[in-house]
Every structure is written in C-alpha cells, then in structure tokens.
Design a protein around this motif. Structure first.
Motif, mmCIF file in Angstrom:
data_model
loop_
_atom_site.group_PDB
_atom_site.id
_atom_site.type_symbol
_atom_site.label_atom_id
_atom_site.label_comp_id
_atom_site.label_asym_id
_atom_site.label_seq_id
_atom_site.Cartn_x
_atom_site.Cartn_y
_atom_site.Cartn_z
ATOM 1 N N GLN A 234 12.015 54.084 40.843
ATOM 2 C CA GLN A 234 12.865 55.087 41.479
ATOM 3 C C GLN A 234 12.425 56.525 41.178
ATOM 4 O O GLN A 234 13.121 57.257 40.465
ATOM 5 N N PRO A 235 11.307 56.977 41.744
ATOM 6 C CA PRO A 235 11.010 58.411 41.693
ATOM 7 C C PRO A 235 12.113 59.157 42.439
ATOM 8 O O PRO A 235 12.595 58.685 43.472
ATOM 9 N N SER A 236 12.509 60.312 41.930
ATOM 10 C CA SER A 236 13.693 60.964 42.484
ATOM 11 C C SER A 236 13.446 62.359 43.047
ATOM 12 O O SER A 236 14.156 62.789 43.955
ATOM 13 N N SER A 237 12.452 63.075 42.520
ATOM 14 C CA SER A 237 12.165 64.408 43.053
ATOM 15 C C SER A 237 10.825 64.876 42.506
ATOM 16 O O SER A 237 10.247 64.254 41.596
ATOM 17 N N CYS A 238 10.328 65.983 43.065
ATOM 18 C CA CYS A 238 9.059 66.529 42.591
ATOM 19 C C CYS A 238 9.009 68.018 42.887
ATOM 20 O O CYS A 238 9.728 68.525 43.757
ATOM 21 N N CYS A 239 8.151 68.736 42.147
ATOM 22 C CA CYS A 239 7.940 70.157 42.410
ATOM 23 C C CYS A 239 6.548 70.540 41.954
ATOM 24 O O CYS A 239 5.959 69.909 41.075
ATOM 25 N N PHE A 240 6.016 71.601 42.570
ATOM 26 C CA PHE A 240 4.742 72.165 42.153
ATOM 27 C C PHE A 240 4.967 73.226 41.090
ATOM 28 O O PHE A 240 6.013 73.867 41.043
ATOM 29 N N GLY A 241 3.952 73.414 40.245
ATOM 30 C CA GLY A 241 4.004 74.455 39.241
ATOM 31 C C GLY A 241 2.743 74.453 38.402
ATOM 32 O O GLY A 241 1.694 73.976 38.823
ATOM 33 N N GLY A 242 2.849 75.013 37.217
ATOM 34 C CA GLY A 242 1.685 75.191 36.365
ATOM 35 C C GLY A 242 1.054 76.553 36.615
ATOM 36 O O GLY A 242 1.371 77.230 37.599
ATOM 37 N N PRO A 243 0.143 76.990 35.740
ATOM 38 C CA PRO A 243 -0.452 78.331 35.849
ATOM 39 C C PRO A 243 -1.128 78.613 37.187
ATOM 40 O O PRO A 243 -1.118 79.743 37.666
ATOM 41 N N GLU A 244 -1.703 77.585 37.816
ATOM 42 C CA GLU A 244 -2.356 77.754 39.115
ATOM 43 C C GLU A 244 -1.572 77.089 40.244
ATOM 44 O O GLU A 244 -2.051 76.992 41.365
ATOM 45 N N ASN A 245 -0.376 76.618 39.933
ATOM 46 C CA ASN A 245 0.512 75.967 40.905
ATOM 47 C C ASN A 245 -0.121 74.715 41.501
ATOM 48 O O ASN A 245 0.151 74.357 42.653
ATOM 49 N N LYS A 246 -0.945 74.021 40.699
ATOM 50 C CA LYS A 246 -1.617 72.813 41.175
ATOM 51 C C LYS A 246 -1.163 71.558 40.440
ATOM 52 O O LYS A 246 -1.771 70.498 40.576
ATOM 53 N N HIS A 247 -0.108 71.670 39.652
ATOM 54 C CA HIS A 247 0.473 70.495 39.007
ATOM 55 C C HIS A 247 1.718 70.065 39.780
ATOM 56 O O HIS A 247 2.452 70.899 40.321
ATOM 57 N N LEU A 248 1.933 68.772 39.825
ATOM 58 C CA LEU A 248 3.130 68.213 40.461
ATOM 59 C C LEU A 248 3.917 67.460 39.402
ATOM 60 O O LEU A 248 3.408 66.497 38.808
ATOM 61 N N LEU A 249 5.142 67.918 39.145
ATOM 62 C CA LEU A 249 6.021 67.233 38.197
ATOM 63 C C LEU A 249 6.974 66.344 38.969
ATOM 64 O O LEU A 249 7.582 66.776 39.948
#
Length: 289
Positions: A234-249
């Motif tokens: 059950q993945p529930s949500s995601c967002c981009f971020g990190g210093p270069e905005n290339k990580h997905l949490l």
C-alpha cells in the motif's frame, strides 16, 4: 533506494521543506508528523504529535509549516514544537480532512471524507486564500479525494480512490469545473486505487497506487511511462525533493492489512527514498497575508 524502516498505520502527505532541507510526512491515524534532514538520513526522524488527525503539510516561508488536521488549520514551529491554531474548517461531524495541496496560483486546497462510510457520505473540496477565506469548490460529490496534481494552472488531476478513477478537471476563473471532468485513468477493473501524487518538470505525473505496490508514472496525455515497484502493498503518496529536486520520497501504510499480508510485506508502513534522473516540479509556498 533508501528505506526508512517504520510501521506507520497511514503514512501520507510527504513534502520537501526547501528552507530546512528536510523531508516531512504524516502518520494520519497515529496523529504524528515526522521530519528527517536530507543530509543525515541515518538518524531517527523527529516527531511532532497532534490531538487531531493531520492530513496535509504545507511549507511556510518562515521555516514553519501549516498542518491541516481534521477540522483545523494549525501553524507548527518545527524548532520549538509550538502549535498555533489559525482557523477552523467547515468539516461536518463524522468527517475529516484528507488530501490537498498548493496550486500554481498559491491557493491552498483540501478535501474532506467521511471517517467510516465514505461511500454513503461523499466528501467535498475547498480552497483557502492567503487571507484564510474558505471557498467550497465541490460539495458532497467525491468519496475519497486524492492526488491533486496541477498539470497546468487551468487543469488539475483529482482521484476518487474509492471509485478507483483519476479525473482530469478544468479549473477556470477560480472555479473547479467538476461537471466537465474526464477520466484520466481507470483502475476500477483491478484491486489498485490512485492515491497521492507529484509532477516532474516534463509534466509527467507520478502516482502512488494503493494495493498495487507501485508508483506509476504517466505522461500528461495519460499514457503510462513506467512503474516503480515497491516491497509494500500500500504505497500512499509521493513527493519530489532533495537538493536538486531529483529524489522521490514515498510513504506507505499498514491500515487494513491482515497478519498474512504484513508477513508477506514486512516493510509496510516504511518510507522509501529514490534518486531519479528527472527533476520534480517545485510546489509553491502558501504565503498568508
């Protein structure tokens, strides 16, 4: 992939706090907000607790965050932990707030859902302006609203997770034109449901899909680009971020899972952090007057 082991009941609503260079997310059911600095991902996240169920986090320009919680908007000072009530929200008895976000023109959106019978009692969608005026955009017409990805300033993707449909909805002159919506994606013939999502700089939509164990990437046209498989149901949500905005949490949940499923997916309720080749689109800051 970095895995932050946890057993959250309903991990949700992740954001990247650019000023603090940290990740934040919620466990709605257990009324907790977590923060983890990006540069020190080996440490334990700090935890803030609420008396109501929080469902949306919004970055503030002063290093604080706004939290939409059940029927309140609260300002949380992440350093001191001080919580300040800003306003109450038009949420009826038996309902709570659910997903939402800040759109391209800086307005804050939130949805409501019934806590026990969302099929029988549909929820609503509201928008809050910078002076904390609240306007209803959709009244009692959506069961479990999710996703809230603005493909353009005049076009938003909103899912009804209960119906397993993602809609492409026009938004013109401050009005959500629900009567003109079209189906962007249909999962109703499967066990999966669309949940929280994010958009990259190419306009592609990354959507966490409940009961499918994946984050699916779509072109703006609706064509599927790729699936990111995850070791949770059950993945529930995601967002981009990190210093270069290339990580997905990516958040996940254990809510509703039985013992057999939890044994099969022991990482359920954990957080997953991926580094991608694509840059995410930054979410505007909600700035109050």
């Amino acid at each position: 992939m970095t895995i932050i082991n946890s057993s959250m009941t309903l991990g949700e609503a992740p954001i990247w706090h650019n000023q603090r260079q940290s990740w934040l997310w919620l466990d709605i059911i257990n009324k907790q907000l977590f923060e983890l600095p990006h540069h020190d991902r080996e440490q334990q996240p700090s935890v803030h607790r609420f008396s109501l169920m929080p469902s949306i986090i919004v970055e503030q320009p002063n290093g604080c965050v706004l939290v939409i919680a059940q029927y309140q908007m609260i300002e949380l000072d992440l350093e001191s932990g001080l919580q300040t009530l800003l306003c109450t929200l038009p949420v009826p008895e038996g309902f709570r707030t659910n997903d939402g976000g800040v759109c391209d023109n800086g307005l804050l959106w939130f949805s409501t859902m019934h806590k026990t019978s969302p099929l029988k009692f549909p929820g609503s969608i509201y928008v809050i302006d910078q002076r904390l005026n609240i306007k209803c955009q959709l009244l009692n017409q959506i069961h479990i609203a999710n996703t809230f990805c603005w493909v353009t300033v005049n076009r938003v993707l909103i899912s009804d997770s209960l119906l397993q449909l993602m809609y492409d909805v026009p938004y013109h002159n401050g009005v959500l034109e629900w009567h003109n919506k079209i189906v962007f994606d249909d999962l109703s013939s499967t066990n999966a449901a669309h949940d929280g999502g994010a958009i990259d700089v190419f306009g592609q939509i990354w959507n966490a899909q409940w009961a499918a164990g994946r984050v699916r990437c779509y072109q703006a046209s609706g064509a599927v680009v790729t699936d990111v498989s995850l070791p949770v149901l059950q993945p529930s949500s995601c967002c981009f971020g990190g210093p270069e905005n290339k990580h997905l949490l990516i958040t996940s949940a254990t809510e509703g899972m039985n013992a057999r499923q939890i044994k099969q997916f022991p990482l359920s309720g954990s957080i997953f952090l991926l580094e991608l080749d694509v840059e995410g689109r930054s979410i505007p800051i909600f700035e109050m007057d």
